[in-house]
Design a protein around this motif. Structure first.
Motif, PDB file in Angstrom:
ATOM      1  N   GLU A   1       1.018  -0.770   0.047  1.00  0.00           N
ATOM      2  CA  GLU A   1      -0.328   0.233  -0.281  1.00  0.00           C
ATOM      3  C   GLU A   1       1.293   1.201  -0.190  1.00  0.00           C
ATOM      4  OE1 GLU A   1      -2.978  -0.152   3.159  1.00  0.00           O
ATOM      5  OE2 GLU A   1      -4.115  -1.769   2.774  1.00  0.00           O
ATOM      6  N   LYS A   2       1.939   1.264   1.160  1.00  0.00           N
ATOM      7  CA  LYS A   2       3.260   2.516   0.962  1.00  0.00           C
ATOM      8  C   LYS A   2       3.684   2.584  -0.578  1.00  0.00           C
ATOM      9  CE  LYS A   2       4.701   1.650   5.529  1.00  0.00           C
ATOM     10  NZ  LYS A   2       5.218   1.492   6.337  1.00  0.00           N
ATOM     11  N   VAL A   3       4.057   1.403  -1.512  1.00  0.00           N
ATOM     12  CA  VAL A   3       4.442   1.362  -2.584  1.00  0.00           C
ATOM     13  C   VAL A   3       3.241   2.031  -3.823  1.00  0.00           C
ATOM     14  CG1 VAL A   3       5.382   0.222  -4.611  1.00  0.00           C
ATOM     15  CG2 VAL A   3       6.143  -0.074  -2.206  1.00  0.00           C
ATOM     16  N   VAL A   4       2.556   1.438  -3.893  1.00  0.00           N
ATOM     17  CA  VAL A   4       0.989   2.216  -4.004  1.00  0.00           C
ATOM     18  C   VAL A   4       1.038   3.376  -3.730  1.00  0.00           C
ATOM     19  CG1 VAL A   4      -1.476   2.125  -5.165  1.00  0.00           C
ATOM     20  CG2 VAL A   4      -0.157   0.368  -5.149  1.00  0.00           C
ATOM     21  N   VAL A   5       0.743   4.720  -2.731  1.00  0.00           N
ATOM     22  CA  VAL A   5       0.489   5.420  -2.443  1.00  0.00           C
ATOM     23  C   VAL A   5       1.921   6.456  -3.222  1.00  0.00           C
ATOM     24  CG1 VAL A   5       0.671   7.211  -0.811  1.00  0.00           C
ATOM     25  CG2 VAL A   5      -0.901   5.505  -0.434  1.00  0.00           C
ATOM     26  N   THR A   6       3.521   5.645  -2.807  1.00  0.00           N
ATOM     27  CA  THR A   6       4.203   6.403  -3.465  1.00  0.00           C
ATOM     28  C   THR A   6       4.448   6.976  -4.419  1.00  0.00           C
ATOM     29  OG1 THR A   6       5.840   6.502  -1.840  1.00  0.00           O
ATOM     30  CG2 THR A   6       6.675   6.437  -3.521  1.00  0.00           C
TER      31      THR A   6
END
Length: 80
Positions: free
Chosen positions: A41-46
């Motif tokens: 999820e963090k990678v997608v947000v970034t």
């Protein structure tokens, strides 16, 4: 190793272990799944933030009639 590669390796390893285990997933495997989901999820947000920034820069480039940035497909990236 970049973050997405590390996550991909962790997911592959977890999938392998869960596939070889004869019973249901262990508590630690379920926890690891939750952790990996959070990391993804963090990678997608970034990624989404980078795309927004790129779009803003492309607007500025378009006003200057300069070539705009594009995202390569995986095939294009691997061909280079």
């Amino acid at each position: 190793v970049d973050e997405s590669s590390a996550i991909r390796e962790d997911i592959s390893e977890l999938y392998l272990y869960m596939g070889q285990y004869p019973g249901g997933p262990t508590e630690s495997q379920v926890r690891k799944t939750d952790i990996l989901e959070g990391e993804m999820e963090k990678v997608v947000v970034t990624y989404e933030e980078i795309i927004q920034e790129m779009n803003g820069l492309n607007e500025k480039l378009a006003k200057q009639e300069a070539p705009q940035m594009e995202i390569q497909t995986l095939e294009e990236y691997l061909a280079n």
